[in-house]
Design a protein around this motif. Sequence first.
Motif, PDB file in Angstrom:
ATOM      1  N   UNK A 179       0.832  -1.203   0.000  1.00 44.66           N
ATOM      2  CA  UNK A 179       0.000   0.000   0.000  1.00 44.66           C
ATOM      3  C   UNK A 179       0.871   1.259   0.000  1.00 44.66           C
ATOM      4  N   UNK A 180       2.004   1.214   0.688  1.00 39.81           N
ATOM      5  CA  UNK A 180       2.903   2.366   0.700  1.00 39.81           C
ATOM      6  C   UNK A 180       3.615   2.537  -0.641  1.00 39.81           C
ATOM      7  N   UNK A 181       3.849   1.443  -1.332  1.00 39.62           N
ATOM      8  CA  UNK A 181       4.493   1.559  -2.651  1.00 39.62           C
ATOM      9  C   UNK A 181       3.614   2.335  -3.608  1.00 39.62           C
ATOM     10  N   UNK A 182       2.310   2.109  -3.515  1.00 40.31           N
ATOM     11  CA  UNK A 182       1.394   2.858  -4.388  1.00 40.31           C
ATOM     12  C   UNK A 182       1.324   4.325  -4.009  1.00 40.31           C
ATOM     13  N   UNK A 183       1.483   4.641  -2.736  1.00 46.09           N
ATOM     14  CA  UNK A 183       1.406   6.009  -2.268  1.00 46.09           C
ATOM     15  C   UNK A 183       2.755   6.724  -2.311  1.00 46.09           C
ATOM     16  N   UNK A 184       3.815   6.019  -2.281  1.00 44.58           N
ATOM     17  CA  UNK A 184       5.143   6.623  -2.204  1.00 44.58           C
ATOM     18  C   UNK A 184       5.550   7.213  -3.551  1.00 44.58           C
ATOM     19  N   UNK A 185       6.397   8.237  -3.459  1.00 41.17           N
ATOM     20  CA  UNK A 185       6.887   8.912  -4.665  1.00 41.17           C
ATOM     21  C   UNK A 185       8.105   8.168  -5.192  1.00 41.17           C
ATOM     22  N   UNK A 186       8.236   8.240  -6.492  1.00 42.26           N
ATOM     23  CA  UNK A 186       9.408   7.607  -7.099  1.00 42.26           C
ATOM     24  C   UNK A 186      10.579   8.572  -7.057  1.00 42.26           C
ATOM     25  N   UNK A 187      11.734   8.120  -7.449  1.00 38.30           N
ATOM     26  CA  UNK A 187      12.940   8.947  -7.422  1.00 38.30           C
ATOM     27  C   UNK A 187      12.820  10.127  -8.391  1.00 38.30           C
ATOM     28  N   UNK A 188      12.238   9.885  -9.526  1.00 35.52           N
ATOM     29  CA  UNK A 188      12.079  10.974 -10.507  1.00 35.52           C
ATOM     30  C   UNK A 188      11.130  12.047  -9.996  1.00 35.52           C
ATOM     31  N   UNK A 189      10.051  11.576  -9.293  1.00 34.16           N
ATOM     32  CA  UNK A 189       9.110  12.549  -8.745  1.00 34.16           C
ATOM     33  C   UNK A 189       9.769  13.380  -7.654  1.00 34.16           C
ATOM     34  N   UNK A 190      10.611  12.766  -6.846  1.00 32.54           N
ATOM     35  CA  UNK A 190      11.320  13.498  -5.795  1.00 32.54           C
ATOM     36  C   UNK A 190      12.280  14.501  -6.423  1.00 32.54           C
ATOM     37  N   UNK A 191      12.967  14.135  -7.478  1.00 32.51           N
ATOM     38  CA  UNK A 191      13.890  15.054  -8.165  1.00 32.51           C
ATOM     39  C   UNK A 191      13.122  16.225  -8.773  1.00 32.51           C
ATOM     40  N   UNK A 192      11.979  15.948  -9.370  1.00 32.86           N
ATOM     41  CA  UNK A 192      11.173  17.021  -9.961  1.00 32.86           C
ATOM     42  C   UNK A 192      10.701  17.979  -8.871  1.00 32.86           C
ATOM     43  N   UNK A 193      10.257  17.444  -7.747  1.00 32.67           N
ATOM     44  CA  UNK A 193       9.823  18.296  -6.647  1.00 32.67           C
ATOM     45  C   UNK A 193      10.984  19.112  -6.094  1.00 32.67           C
ATOM     46  N   UNK A 194      12.158  18.518  -6.043  1.00 36.27           N
ATOM     47  CA  UNK A 194      13.346  19.229  -5.554  1.00 36.27           C
ATOM     48  C   UNK A 194      13.667  20.408  -6.477  1.00 36.27           C
ATOM     49  N   UNK A 195      13.614  20.135  -7.776  1.00 33.19           N
ATOM     50  CA  UNK A 195      13.899  21.227  -8.723  1.00 33.19           C
ATOM     51  C   UNK A 195      12.883  22.357  -8.587  1.00 33.19           C
ATOM     52  N   UNK A 196      11.610  21.992  -8.439  1.00 32.87           N
ATOM     53  CA  UNK A 196      10.579  23.018  -8.260  1.00 32.87           C
ATOM     54  C   UNK A 196      10.808  23.808  -6.983  1.00 32.87           C
ATOM     55  N   UNK A 197      11.190  23.108  -5.904  1.00 34.19           N
ATOM     56  CA  UNK A 197      11.444  23.776  -4.627  1.00 34.19           C
ATOM     57  C   UNK A 197      12.628  24.733  -4.750  1.00 34.19           C
ATOM     58  N   UNK A 198      13.705  24.285  -5.396  1.00 34.04           N
ATOM     59  CA  UNK A 198      14.860  25.172  -5.585  1.00 34.04           C
ATOM     60  C   UNK A 198      14.489  26.392  -6.437  1.00 34.04           C
ATOM     61  N   UNK A 199      13.658  26.171  -7.444  1.00 36.23           N
ATOM     62  CA  UNK A 199      13.213  27.282  -8.301  1.00 36.23           C
ATOM     63  C   UNK A 199      12.367  28.266  -7.489  1.00 36.23           C
ATOM     64  N   UNK A 200      11.492  27.700  -6.614  1.00 37.59           N
ATOM     65  CA  UNK A 200      10.653  28.562  -5.790  1.00 37.59           C
ATOM     66  C   UNK A 200      11.518  29.349  -4.805  1.00 37.59           C
ATOM     67  N   UNK A 201      12.548  28.705  -4.244  1.00 37.64           N
ATOM     68  CA  UNK A 201      13.446  29.391  -3.319  1.00 37.64           C
ATOM     69  C   UNK A 201      14.189  30.509  -4.048  1.00 37.64           C
ATOM     70  N   UNK A 202      14.640  30.204  -5.247  1.00 39.08           N
ATOM     71  CA  UNK A 202      15.319  31.237  -6.030  1.00 39.08           C
ATOM     72  C   UNK A 202      14.376  32.411  -6.306  1.00 39.08           C
ATOM     73  N   UNK A 203      13.118  32.093  -6.668  1.00 40.77           N
ATOM     74  CA  UNK A 203      12.154  33.164  -6.939  1.00 40.77           C
ATOM     75  C   UNK A 203      11.911  34.004  -5.679  1.00 40.77           C
TER      76      UNK A 203
END
Length: 178
Positions: free
Chosen positions: A128-152
């Motif tokens: 059940x957690x595997x279905x809910x958990x984020x994959x590595x690519x999703x975590x990287x995408x979120x990280x990039x968005x967070x860094x972009x938001x911090x820069x903004x």
Amino acid sequence: MASRTLLRVSRARPILTPSTTARRNVQTDSTTPSAAASIPPTQRGFAPSANVQPIVVKQRGPGFFRGGIVGFLLGISLAGATAYVYLLDEYQQSSHSLLSSVEDLQRSTNKLKEHTKSIEKVEKEVKSLEGKAATKEEVEALRRELLKAIDDVNVSHLELKTQVWEIGQDVNAAKQRR
């Protein structure tokens, strides 16, 4: 042979008393009548009274045979009873040992069932957690968005700081003119 034995056993034998023993000794030892005359009448086996008769005891014939059979049967019965008690005790001990082994096996089987159930429960939770958990690519995408938001946010902060500084300069310049 058996009939001779029974015949010998069934004959009555007189009980040997001192007088009859002496008489037998006199008859066997002395060969002449003069020797028998020299022995007093009490030693020769003559009793003082004439009506005394020798005591005759009948021996039991087949008693020794019956006694042997009874003894044998008693011994066999006793040995059989002892063996039976020993075997019964051994049977009870082995039954108790087997029962305790079965109880130990049942306890270990119950523990194994509990562990299996807990493992299955954990596996279900992991799926059940595997279905809910984020994959590595999703975590990287979120990280990039967070860094972009911090820069903004940093850029916006710097722009606001610049505007506040410019306003502060304008206010200072206005104060000096006045």
